[in-house]
Design a protein around this motif. Structure first.
Motif, PDB file in Angstrom:
ATOM      1  N   ASP A  39       0.843  -1.182   0.000  1.00  0.00           N
ATOM      2  CA  ASP A  39       0.000   0.000   0.000  1.00  0.00           C
ATOM      3  C   ASP A  39       0.883   1.237   0.000  1.00  0.00           C
ATOM      4  O   ASP A  39       2.074   1.179   0.313  1.00  0.00           O
ATOM      5  N   SER A  40       0.296   2.389  -0.363  1.00  0.00           N
ATOM      6  CA  SER A  40       1.089   3.613  -0.468  1.00  0.00           C
ATOM      7  C   SER A  40       1.644   4.065   0.872  1.00  0.00           C
ATOM      8  O   SER A  40       2.678   4.730   0.917  1.00  0.00           O
ATOM      9  N   ASP A  41       0.973   3.695   1.990  1.00  0.00           N
ATOM     10  CA  ASP A  41       1.462   4.137   3.297  1.00  0.00           C
ATOM     11  C   ASP A  41       2.550   3.230   3.859  1.00  0.00           C
ATOM     12  O   ASP A  41       3.125   3.512   4.905  1.00  0.00           O
ATOM     13  N   GLY A  42       2.805   2.099   3.177  1.00  0.00           N
ATOM     14  CA  GLY A  42       3.849   1.187   3.625  1.00  0.00           C
ATOM     15  C   GLY A  42       3.483   0.365   4.833  1.00  0.00           C
ATOM     16  O   GLY A  42       4.279  -0.470   5.274  1.00  0.00           O
ATOM     17  N   ARG A  43       2.286   0.552   5.375  1.00  0.00           N
ATOM     18  CA  ARG A  43       1.886  -0.169   6.585  1.00  0.00           C
ATOM     19  C   ARG A  43       0.934  -1.320   6.299  1.00  0.00           C
ATOM     20  O   ARG A  43       0.641  -2.100   7.183  1.00  0.00           O
ATOM     21  N   PRO A  60       0.150  -6.520   7.043  1.00  0.00           N
ATOM     22  CA  PRO A  60       1.207  -7.421   6.566  1.00  0.00           C
ATOM     23  C   PRO A  60       1.165  -8.796   7.220  1.00  0.00           C
ATOM     24  O   PRO A  60       1.471  -9.803   6.582  1.00  0.00           O
ATOM     25  N   SER A  61       0.789  -8.865   8.518  1.00  0.00           N
ATOM     26  CA  SER A  61       0.726 -10.160   9.189  1.00  0.00           C
ATOM     27  C   SER A  61      -0.334 -11.056   8.570  1.00  0.00           C
ATOM     28  O   SER A  61      -0.129 -12.257   8.371  1.00  0.00           O
ATOM     29  N   TRP A 241      -5.509   3.039  -5.932  1.00  0.00           N
ATOM     30  CA  TRP A 241      -5.480   2.776  -4.495  1.00  0.00           C
ATOM     31  C   TRP A 241      -4.077   2.467  -3.996  1.00  0.00           C
ATOM     32  O   TRP A 241      -3.831   2.457  -2.802  1.00  0.00           O
ATOM     33  N   ARG A 242      -3.136   2.231  -4.889  1.00  0.00           N
ATOM     34  CA  ARG A 242      -1.764   1.988  -4.472  1.00  0.00           C
ATOM     35  C   ARG A 242      -0.950   3.276  -4.356  1.00  0.00           C
ATOM     36  O   ARG A 242       0.215   3.253  -3.987  1.00  0.00           O
ATOM     37  N   LEU A 243      -1.583   4.403  -4.709  1.00  0.00           N
ATOM     38  CA  LEU A 243      -0.896   5.690  -4.695  1.00  0.00           C
ATOM     39  C   LEU A 243      -1.194   6.438  -3.402  1.00  0.00           C
ATOM     40  O   LEU A 243      -2.178   6.164  -2.714  1.00  0.00           O
ATOM     41  N   PRO A 244      -0.347   7.424  -3.050  1.00  0.00           N
ATOM     42  CA  PRO A 244      -0.647   8.292  -1.892  1.00  0.00           C
ATOM     43  C   PRO A 244      -1.938   9.074  -2.119  1.00  0.00           C
ATOM     44  O   PRO A 244      -2.441   9.177  -3.251  1.00  0.00           O
TER      45      PRO A 244
END
Length: 559
Positions: A39-43, A60-61, A241-244
């Motif tokens: 995702d764009s936020d990396g979380r 991610p988990s 949706w993958r962008l900021p």
């Protein structure tokens, strides 16, 4: 809705949120056809379903758990890898994966066919039918330099200047340019407007695609669709949706910027042109593109405005969740019960607006096509009309039953729910029989050697119109200003009337056809030789109006 409607579409369904579950299983494996992107936020991680087009956001988990399902791991080992002490957490996560059709068994996986490309045809409720025409990757690559130039600071400033300056110039020019829309258009002007709007719509969709590509995404589909009965184009920008957030907003609003810039450029040109077809075309482009931009900004259906809203708020399921919240509040309000947590008033009101807007658009499309179905298809069209009306009634009844059951799930007893049902039925009856709406008859008028006449509608007798006042309007290309008033002052007669009377298009042929008409008496000469008419007959209960509008025409044709 206008004849050509443009909007960007998020392919398939909106993102489904997956709980941050962690854990494992015995014989489950990840279903083929799933890709994982950050995702764009990396979380978080976005799971892309290549088969259905869905995009599902998860922690991610949870993504790690899904990817680790290879049919050989145990619940305990997966739970240990994820640092979860209680393996039952794994069971809950796996149940959610199964609900979303992300997993399958080892035995079934061996027999699953390879994921196929998405079908060219697709349907998204409540009223959107899509047809993919092409993969626009090569086209967007060729247009990329233009997109980069327009997206630069200088390009954005130029676009804003054209939009604001052109519309200001058009507004300051007074009503002169707008008056071009008070009169019928010639056939060449109408064709030119249609071509211009189709081209603008296509550029609208390219704008979405170029914005997405510039942000690092890909566009896989470009096509046409029927949106609530209106022809439209769409561009698959689901990867936005993958962008900021800021880039998502730019992608969603790129098409609207195209319409505003086109309106501004046309507005700058229109007042400079002499009276005639070219000036009328430019003025029509101003109005049409402003209308398209305004419609696309609507946040209550999945138009560009809604995509911009959810992209900025980072709430992909906002519409569905808000309507669900509004339904829960309606259920406990009418049938009783108590919610564990009550949603905010703003959320409920947004849900109500979303729940009302889509049916209103579907109803508008139904009314547009109803006459065609009855006249062209005859009895078959009548059956189709009655089937659609019956289905709409069934959906409304099913919604009420769902609320009735939902109230029971929230603690309402049978007596309280029964009382609520009676109150709701009484309220509906009071609205249907107590609220009145005007019943009007619309037609056209024309000038004849014997005086002005109004063409008698097929379902209206002359005796019902006798003595009624008639509002006259010009049959302009876009606008229909008042052209005076008259009174029906005679019985039905047959007279030759111009075939073009009341038409917004100048056909160039003065053909005369015999029509049943009623004479009109006026206080002076008519401002326009022909145009549109509207007669207010009386006020009728809402229920009678609904029956007369939606049921009676089809029923009378069959029986």
């Amino acid at each position: 809705m206008s004849a050509v409607q443009a909007t960007a579409t998020v392919t398939g369904r909106a993102h489904d949120e997956i709980p941050d579950g962690d854990a494992g299983a015995f014989d489950l494996v990840m279903r083929p056809g799933l890709d994982f992107v950050p995702d764009s936020d990396g979380r978080r991680v976005i799971v892309v379903d290549r088969v259905s087009g869905r995009q599902l956001r998860m922690a991610p988990s949870a993504a790690g758990l899904l990817r680790s399902l290879d049919g050989t791991r145990t619940r305990a080992s997966l739970a240990a890898d994820l640092g979860v002490a209680d393996p039952s957490v794994v069971d809950r996560a796996l149940a959610r994966f199964a609900e979303l059709e992300l997993t399958t068994t080892v035995a079934d996986a061996a027999h699953l066919p390879e994921p196929k490309a998405p079908r060219r045809w697709g349907y998204r409720p409540p009223g959107i039918l899509e047809l993919t025409i092409l993969n626009p990757a090569l086209l967007l690559a060729a247009c990329a330099p233009v997109g980069r130039a327009l997206a630069s600071r200088a390009g954005a400033a130029l676009g804003a200047a054209v939009t604001v300056g052109g519309l200001t110039h058009f507004a300051l020019a007074g009503a002169g340019a707008l008056h071009e829309l008070d009169r019928p258009a010639s056939l060449p002007v109408l064709v030119a407007l249609l071509v211009a709007m189709v081209t603008t719509t296509f550029v609208h969709e390219l704008g979405h695609g170029l914005s997405l590509v510039r942000g690092g995404g890909r566009v896989h589909r470009l096509g046409v669709m029927l949106m609530y009965g209106s022809p439209a184009m769409f561009c698959d920008v689901s990867e936005a949706w993958r962008l900021p957030r800021r880039e998502r907003l730019l992608v969603a609003l790129a098409g609207i910027r195209v319409h505003l810039a086109t309106a501004g450029l046309s507005g700058a040109i229109a007042p400079l042109l002499p009276h005639g077809g070219a000036r009328q075309l430019a003025a029509a482009l101003v109005v049409s593109n402003l209308l398209m931009g305004a419609v696309n900004l609507c946040p209550f259906v999945k138009f560009d405005g809604y995509l911009a809203l959810i992209g900025w708020l980072d709430r992909p399921n906002l519409r569905a969740q808000s309507m669900e919240d509004a339904g829960r509040v309606a259920a406990v309000t009418v049938f009783g019960g108590r919610l564990d947590s009550r949603p905010s008033l703003r959320r409920v009101l947004f849900g109500v607006a979303c729940a009302v807007t889509a049916p209103a658009l579907v109803t508008s499309a139904f009314l547009n096509y109803q006459a065609f179905a009855l006249v062209v298809l005859g009895p078959v069209g009548s059956v189709l009309v009655l089937a659609v009306v019956g289905w709409a009634g069934f959906l409304g009844l099913r919604k009420a039953v769902r609320w009735f059951r939902l109230a029971g799930e929230h603690g309402a007893g049978p007596l309280r729910r029964s009382a609520g049902a009676l109150v709701l039925a009484a309220l509906v009856a009071a609205v249907l029989y107590g609220v009145t709406v005007p019943r009007t008859v619309t037609s056209v008028y024309a000038s004849t050697p014997q005086g002005p006449v109004m063409v008698l509608p097929a379902d209206t007798g002359a005796d019902r119109l006798a003595g009624h006042r008639v509002s006259l309007q010009a049959s302009g290309m876009v606008l229909h200003p008042a052209a005076g008033e008259a009174v029906v002052c005679g019985g039905a007669v047959s007279r030759p009337v111009s075939a073009a009377a009341g038409s917004p298009v100048e056909i160039g042929v003065d053909a005369q056809i015999s029509r049943t008409v009623v004479p009109l008496c006026t206080d002076g000469p008519l401002a326009q030789p022909d145009g549109l008419t509207s007669v207010h007959l009386d006020d009728v209960p809402l229920g009678s109006w609904l029956v007369g509008t939606f049921l009676a025409p089809a029923w009378s044709q069959l029986f």
